[in-house]
Scaffold this motif. Structure first.
Motif, mmCIF file in Angstrom:
data_model
loop_
_atom_site.group_PDB
_atom_site.id
_atom_site.type_symbol
_atom_site.label_atom_id
_atom_site.label_comp_id
_atom_site.label_asym_id
_atom_site.label_seq_id
_atom_site.Cartn_x
_atom_site.Cartn_y
_atom_site.Cartn_z
ATOM 1 N N SER A 184 -18.936 2.126 3.684
ATOM 2 C CA SER A 184 -17.537 1.864 4.012
ATOM 3 C C SER A 184 -16.732 3.141 4.191
ATOM 4 N N LYS A 185 -17.283 4.276 3.755
ATOM 5 C CA LYS A 185 -16.548 5.543 3.828
ATOM 6 C C LYS A 185 -16.324 5.989 5.267
ATOM 7 N N LYS A 186 -17.241 5.640 6.167
ATOM 8 C CA LYS A 186 -17.181 6.167 7.527
ATOM 9 C C LYS A 186 -16.418 5.258 8.496
ATOM 10 N N ILE A 187 -15.838 4.171 7.967
ATOM 11 C CA ILE A 187 -15.143 3.216 8.828
ATOM 12 C C ILE A 187 -13.734 2.996 8.289
ATOM 13 N N SER A 188 -12.758 2.944 9.178
ATOM 14 C CA SER A 188 -11.398 2.623 8.762
ATOM 15 C C SER A 188 -11.380 1.263 8.089
ATOM 16 N N PHE A 243 -10.392 11.585 -9.514
ATOM 17 C CA PHE A 243 -11.390 10.602 -9.105
ATOM 18 C C PHE A 243 -10.711 9.340 -8.579
ATOM 19 N N ASN A 244 -9.710 8.864 -9.303
ATOM 20 C CA ASN A 244 -9.004 7.656 -8.876
ATOM 21 C C ASN A 244 -8.225 7.892 -7.585
ATOM 22 N N ALA A 245 -7.657 9.096 -7.439
ATOM 23 C CA ALA A 245 -6.932 9.426 -6.204
ATOM 24 C C ALA A 245 -7.878 9.438 -5.014
ATOM 25 N N MET A 246 -9.098 9.919 -5.224
ATOM 26 C CA MET A 246 -10.091 9.921 -4.146
ATOM 27 C C MET A 246 -10.435 8.498 -3.729
ATOM 28 N N LEU A 247 -10.613 7.609 -4.703
ATOM 29 C CA LEU A 247 -10.907 6.218 -4.381
ATOM 30 C C LEU A 247 -9.751 5.563 -3.634
ATOM 31 N N TYR A 248 -8.533 5.841 -4.074
ATOM 32 C CA TYR A 248 -7.347 5.240 -3.455
ATOM 33 C C TYR A 248 -7.156 5.734 -2.015
ATOM 34 N N SER A 249 -7.461 7.010 -1.780
ATOM 35 C CA SER A 249 -7.214 7.598 -0.458
ATOM 36 C C SER A 249 -7.991 6.886 0.638
ATOM 37 N N SER A 256 -8.818 3.558 0.440
ATOM 38 C CA SER A 256 -8.676 2.114 0.247
ATOM 39 C C SER A 256 -7.892 1.462 1.384
ATOM 40 N N ILE A 257 -8.016 0.146 1.468
ATOM 41 C CA ILE A 257 -7.277 -0.613 2.475
ATOM 42 C C ILE A 257 -5.775 -0.493 2.243
ATOM 43 N N VAL A 258 -5.373 -0.404 0.954
ATOM 44 C CA VAL A 258 -3.950 -0.270 0.633
ATOM 45 C C VAL A 258 -3.389 1.012 1.242
ATOM 46 N N ASN A 259 -4.113 2.121 1.072
ATOM 47 C CA ASN A 259 -3.650 3.390 1.630
ATOM 48 C C ASN A 259 -3.648 3.350 3.153
ATOM 49 N N SER A 260 -4.656 2.721 3.743
ATOM 50 C CA SER A 260 -4.719 2.611 5.203
ATOM 51 C C SER A 260 -3.519 1.844 5.748
ATOM 52 N N ILE A 261 -3.144 0.760 5.064
ATOM 53 C CA ILE A 261 -1.992 -0.028 5.493
ATOM 54 C C ILE A 261 -0.710 0.775 5.334
ATOM 55 N N GLU A 262 -0.590 1.499 4.203
ATOM 56 C CA GLU A 262 0.597 2.323 3.972
ATOM 57 C C GLU A 262 0.763 3.374 5.070
ATOM 58 N N ILE A 263 -0.342 4.033 5.448
ATOM 59 C CA ILE A 263 -0.284 5.045 6.504
ATOM 60 C C ILE A 263 0.144 4.406 7.824
ATOM 61 N N ARG A 264 -0.430 3.231 8.139
ATOM 62 C CA ARG A 264 -0.082 2.534 9.378
ATOM 63 C C ARG A 264 1.396 2.132 9.383
ATOM 64 N N LEU A 265 1.876 1.639 8.234
ATOM 65 C CA LEU A 265 3.272 1.222 8.143
ATOM 66 C C LEU A 265 4.224 2.409 8.267
ATOM 67 N N LYS A 266 3.860 3.532 7.632
ATOM 68 C CA LYS A 266 4.694 4.727 7.732
ATOM 69 C C LYS A 266 4.810 5.182 9.189
ATOM 70 N N GLY A 267 3.680 5.146 9.910
ATOM 71 C CA GLY A 267 3.693 5.520 11.321
ATOM 72 C C GLY A 267 4.553 4.570 12.140
ATOM 73 N N LEU A 268 4.450 3.270 11.820
ATOM 74 C CA LEU A 268 5.237 2.270 12.538
ATOM 75 C C LEU A 268 6.730 2.456 12.275
#
Length: 329
Positions: A256-260, A294-300, A302-314
Motif C-alpha cells: 500500500s506504500k506505493k499507491i495513493s 513512528f506514528n507520524a510516519m504511519l499517519y503521513s 494514511s487515507i486521512v492525510n491524503s484526504i486532508e492534502i486533497r481538501l487543502k488543495g481544493l
C-alpha cells in the motif's frame, strides 16, 4: 595531482556518464565552493559524448581534480566504490554530474559535521528544477525521524547532497551494493548504514539544485527503483515485526506504500489502517522506535492525510478563484 598537497578534509566523488549538457555547471559549482580544502575525484564511466574531454580541460587547470576513466561502462555502484577507494579525505561528499551545489554547501556541512561527531551521514534540503519550474524538497531532519521513514516508508536522504565520514567505508567496510546496477543503490546503502548504527541528519537548508530531466537514471528506471525500495521496506518489516504481525499483513502495509490511498478501495484502506494500529501497538510494546516519529510516519501515508492534502488543495483553489473574482469586480 600535486603530491606535495596536504591531505584534504573532503574528498568529493562524482561519477559521470554522458553528461556533456550539464557537466560544466556541476563542476563549476564544486570548484567555486567557499570551502576549498577538498580533492575532486571524478570518474568518467566510459562516456560516449564529450564529457571526458570537457573534464580533461578542467583537470589541466585545477590540481584539486583527480580524473579517472573506466575502460568499460561499469555502472554507478561499482564506479562509486572505486571513487571512494581513492578518497583521502576525512569526509566524502557526493555530487552528481547533472546537479548544482550551492556555494555554501561544503562550508555548512563541514561546520555541522565537525561540531556533531556522532553523525555519520549529513544530507541537506534541496530544490528540484526542470524546464517547467522548480519546487523545494524538505526531507526529515533528525536521526529519529529519518530512521523510521527510511526503514518503512521512503528514501529521505538525497544522494547528491550527502557528506559522509570516510570511516564508514574504510573501517566499517560498508560499500555500495554492486548488484543493484544503479537502481536504488543509495537507499540500500543508507539502510546498511542504519543497520550498523550510523547516525543521520539532514540540514534544514537548501544547499543543492537537483535537476529533473528525461535522461537521468531516476526518471528512466522509476518502476525498478520503486520495486527495489519496496523489497527493502518488506525486509525491514520482517526484521522488526514478524513475530507479532503476519506476513500477509506486513505485505498489505508494504504494497500500500506505493499507491495513493485515494486510489485504494475502502476495504483495502480499512485493512491498511488496522495493520498500522498493530504496528503502533507492537512498536510501543517492544520499545523499538520513537513513538512520536513512528506514528507520524504511519499517519503521513494514511487515507486521512491524503484526504486532508486533497481538501487543502481544493480550498486553496477556491480561495484563489474567489480572490480573483473580487479583484475583477
Amino acid at each position: 595531482m600535486d603530491t606535495n598537497m596536504t591531505v584534504p578534509i573532503i574528498s568529493v566523488v562524482m561519477p559521470v556518464y554522458n553528461a556533456e549538457k550539464y557537466i560544466v555547471e556541476a563542476v563549476d559549482s564544486i570548484l567555486n565552493q567557499t570551502y576549498s580544502d577538498f580533492e575532486f575525484i571524478i570518474i568518467d564511466d566510459c562516456s560516449t559524448d564529450a564529457s571526458y574531454e570537457i573534464l580533461q580541460s578542467y583537470a589541466a587547470k585545477d590540481n584539486r581534480i583527480r580524473l579517472f576513466k573506466n575502460d568499460v561502462n561499469k555502472k554507478l555502484p561499482k564506479t562509486l566504490n572505486f571513487g571512494i577507494s581513492q578518497a583521502k579525505g576525512k569526509y566524502i561528499a557526493r555530487m552528481d554530474a547533472d546537479d548544482i551545489s550551492l556555494p555554501e554547501r561544503f562550508a555548512k556541512q563541514i561546520k555541522f559535521m565537525e561540531s556533531h561527531p556522532e553523525i555519520g551521514v549529513c544530507g541537506t534540503w534541496l530544490v528540484e528544477f526542470s524546464k517547467t519550474g522548480e519546487k523545494p524538497v524538505t526531507p526529515n531532519i533528525t536521526h529519529e525521524d529519518i530512521i523510521v521513514t527510511m526503514y518503512f516508508s521512503n528514501n529521505c536522504i538525497a544522494h547528491p547532497t550527502v557528506m559522509m565520514k570516510s570511516s564508514i567505508f574504510q573501517q566499517q567496510n560498508i560499500l555500495y551494493n554492486e548488484n543493484h546496477m544503479g537502481i536504488a543503490e543509495d537507499y540500500a546503502l543508507w539502510n546498511e548504514c542504519l543497520n550498523n548504527d550510523v547516525r543521520f541528519h539532514n540540514l534544514p537548508i537548501i544547499l543543492l539544485r537537483y535537476r529533473i530531466h528525461d535522461n537521468q537514471t531516476t526518471s528512466s528506471n522509476f518502476t525498478k527503483i520503486q520495486s527495489h525500495a519496496q523489497q527493502i521496506i518488506i525486509s525491514n518489516l520482517r526484521k522488526y515485526f514478524h513475530s507479532a504481525i503476519s506476513e500477509n499483513n506486513l505485505l498489505i502495509f508494504a504494497n500500500s506504500k506505493k499507491i495513493s490511498k485515494l486510489k485504494l478501495s475502502i476495504y483495502t484502506n480499512i485493512r491498511y489502517i488496522i495493520v498500522c494500529l498493530m504496528l503502533k501497538k507492537h512498536n510501543v510494546k517492544r520499545n523499538l522506535f520513537n513513538p512520536q516519529y513512528f506514528n507520524a510516519m504511519l499517519y503521513s501515508d494514511s487515507i486521512v492525510n491524503s484526504i486532508e492534502i486533497r481538501l487543502k488543495g481544493l480550498l486553496l483553489g477556491i480561495k484563489k478563484l474567489h480572490s480573483g473574482k473580487n479583484y475583477g469586480s
